[in-house]
Structure formats: structure tokens, C-alpha cells
Enzyme design. Sequence first.
Site, mmCIF file in Angstrom:
data_model
loop_
_atom_site.group_PDB
_atom_site.id
_atom_site.type_symbol
_atom_site.label_atom_id
_atom_site.label_comp_id
_atom_site.label_asym_id
_atom_site.label_seq_id
_atom_site.Cartn_x
_atom_site.Cartn_y
_atom_site.Cartn_z
ATOM 1 C CG ASP A 44 -1.683 1.242 1.414
ATOM 2 O OD1 ASP A 44 -2.408 1.620 0.477
ATOM 3 O OD2 ASP A 44 -1.582 1.874 2.484
ATOM 4 C CG ASP A 59 -1.475 7.902 0.124
ATOM 5 O OD1 ASP A 59 -0.325 8.240 -0.178
ATOM 6 O OD2 ASP A 59 -2.473 8.204 -0.552
#
Length: 213
Positions: free
Chosen positions: A7, A9
Site C-alpha cells: 500500500d 499512503d
Amino acid sequence: MRYVLFDVDGTLIDAVDNQRLVWHTWAERYGLDPDEVYRVALRTRPVETFAQVAPDQDPRECLAALHELEDEDVRDGSYAAFDGASELLNALESGTWALVTSNYEHRVRGRFARTGLPVPKVVVDAAAVTEGKPSPVPYLQAAAQLGAKPEDCLVIEDAPSGVQSGLRAGMTVWSVNTPAAVNGVHRHFGSLRDAVQDILAYSSEVHPDRLEG
């Protein structure tokens, strides 16, 4: 081979304050409660957020306004990569890792350029899938593009929706950058820095018993 799917952010890029500011500014444009809008936005995709907090507004206009604010943030916002991100990504072999984000690729590239992080060959963004996290589709698509089996993939996440996405895809999932483990993960690290050596060990095909913890 083993593969690592990240991932972005909250996992590699520290953008929490940026996301909060973007959503607060957006909410104020529509005369909405910024704190309530941000609370909803943390759990849903933008279109679903608009439907819940501004059902009387044109979702296309809402999205255009949000995209404008997010693009401004990429250019002018203040943010940084988490400690250990550069060391980790530069140590991974090309073709063995990917980014899986609910954001858009051009913003990821902009932030990575500003923070000096390398961009992998495979980036699965919001425009690349019809179903976002917590659906398994984003992580399964990244694995397919890498030529990897789900059981050979490690997902690194910080959010419940991303963790569920990885688990539903049949992958090993570790959480980072949260005070407590996200529900369902196989391992948890308080920070990305704490996880660097274990992620590199996984990518080097350590014995499966070492993956438990």
C-alpha cells in the site's frame, strides 16, 4: 520466488495530515462538517463518501473538486516517506514488488519523485480496477501482473480495508505504522522501519516458520 505488494499512503508515504487537510478543504467548499466527512472518507471510496455526506450533489463535480485539491497537494503539500522506505524499496529486486493504491498513479509518481523513492514496474491504482479495497481485486491484479501466485505474496498495509483486501486475496498480510495490529494480520510492526529486515528476509525466501509471529 516471493513478492511484496505495498500500500502507499500511510504505509510508505506519511500523508495522513495531507489527506485530512484535503478532505477538510473539500468539505468546507460544500458547507459540510469537515470532521464528519473525514471520518466517512477513511472508511469508503470517494464516490461512496459523496453519496453518504452529500447525496444532493453531482458526484462527478464532487470528484473533480477532490482531484483538484489532491493534485495541488502533490505539487505543494508537505509530506515525507516513512523511515526505512527508501532503504527497503531500493533493496528489493526489480520485478518482485508492486504498489497497490486507492490513489492515482500520477499522484504516486509525483510524491515518490519528491521523496526520492523508486517506482516499480507494476502500479495498480484506483483507475486500474473496478473494485477497490477491501475487495481482493487490486491485490490479485498486482500479483497477476507480476506473474505471482497469491500464496507467494506478502502484503504490507496500514488500514483495515487494505488488510481485508490482502487476506481475501489469499496472501500473507503484515501491518505497519499503527499502535496496534490491524485485525486479521499475520504479523504487526509499530513502524515500517521495524519491519524492513523481516520484509527483506521474506523476499529472500526464508523458511515459512519464520513468517509466524
